[in-house]
Design an enzyme around this catalytic site. Structure first.
Site, PDB file in Angstrom:
ATOM      1  N   SER A 129      -2.630 -36.633  24.033  1.00  0.00           N
ATOM      2  CA  SER A 129      -1.278 -36.371  23.549  1.00  0.00           C
ATOM      3  C   SER A 129      -0.503 -37.689  23.446  1.00  0.00           C
ATOM      4  CB  SER A 129      -0.590 -35.349  24.456  1.00  0.00           C
ATOM      5  OG  SER A 129       0.561 -34.814  23.852  1.00  0.00           O
ATOM      6  N   HIS A 164      -2.862 -32.635  18.827  1.00  0.00           N
ATOM      7  CA  HIS A 164      -2.606 -31.188  18.745  1.00  0.00           C
ATOM      8  C   HIS A 164      -2.560 -30.696  17.301  1.00  0.00           C
ATOM      9  CE1 HIS A 164      -1.662 -31.779  22.934  1.00  0.00           C
ATOM     10  NE2 HIS A 164      -0.567 -32.455  22.660  1.00  0.00           N
TER      11      HIS A 164
END
Length: 240
Positions: A129, A164
């Site tokens: 992330s 993501h």
């Protein structure tokens, strides 16, 4: 004259903080330069969240490695000790959270320069992330609330990064638009479950822990929207 060490960097779409099988973490450790690597977790993006640190230690203490943590919100090392510590690591594993805050705190403490020095010396850089975003020249982020582009990063990896890609609503169209309109340079979109290894800036290995997840190369296309190209990933199975 000794040859320059290979510079290694891995973008992770999972790991100890999201997965129970340990496959991506084992794959990451397998690319370290020694068989029992020193692994430093850098939880800056989460504000050094205690639960995140505990989860890292729980996951890595049983492995064939020497885990440690670098806190910066309650910093314990002076400049010389900080440099010596980071340059002694074989793997630097950066956690998720707020990409913009992470970059600001690193620069305030000089960690950005030290990470580049460690990378050039052969330390494997990796993260999930925000911990993947930080390595590029720019990234796709929710650091400011809504999804947007951040034309800022360490630049250890050429281009931009989007995490993501398959799991958060709006990621795919927003990132493609940012690349298509030139707000971000061409880059890499990472599905959850994927690991992508770059050696000296070149993609050399792509893996996934879930069959449907892939890595995408996203480049400017016609009509102001980025075009994406899916790259096949080798399926991980069992503990490595």
């Amino acid at each position: 004259m000794a040859a320059n060490p290979t510079r290694r960097l891995a973008l992770l779409g999972g790991g100890f903080s999201t997965d129970d099988d340990g496959l991506l973490d084992d794959w990451t450790l397998g690319h370290a330069r020694v068989s029992r690597p020193k692994v430093c977790f850098v939880p800056t993006a989460s504000g050094d969240a205690p639960a995140y640190i505990e989860r890292f230690l729980t996951a890595f203490e049983p492995r064939a490695c020497e885990p440690s943590v670098l806190p910066l919100f309650q910093r314990e090392l002076d400049d010389d000790a900080l440099r010596a510590f980071l340059l002694s690591q074989d793997v630097v594993y950066v956690g998720g959270g707020n990409t913009a805050n992470l970059l600001a705190v690193w620069r305030a403490h000089g960690v950005d320069r030290l990470l580049r020095e460690a990378y050039d010396g052969g330390t494997l850089m990796c993260g999930i992330s925000a911990g993947a975003n930080c390595w590029g020249e720019g990234s796709h982020t929710d650091s400011f609330g809504p999804l947007t582009f951040l034309p800022d990063g360490l630049g250890l990896l050429a281009g931009s990064v989007c995490p993501h890609y398959d799991s958060e609503p709006g990621r795919r169209p927003s990132y493609r638009k940012a690349v298509g309109t030139g707000m971000l340079p061409a880059g890499w979109a990472v599905d959850d479950g994927v690991g992508a290894l770059f050696e000296d800036g070149l993609l050399t290995d792509t893996v996934t822990r879930v069959p449907e997840a892939v890595l995408y190369r996203v480049e400017p296309g016609d009509g102001g929207e980025g075009s994406e190209r899916a790259l096949a990933c080798r399926l991980l199975s069992g503990r490595t």
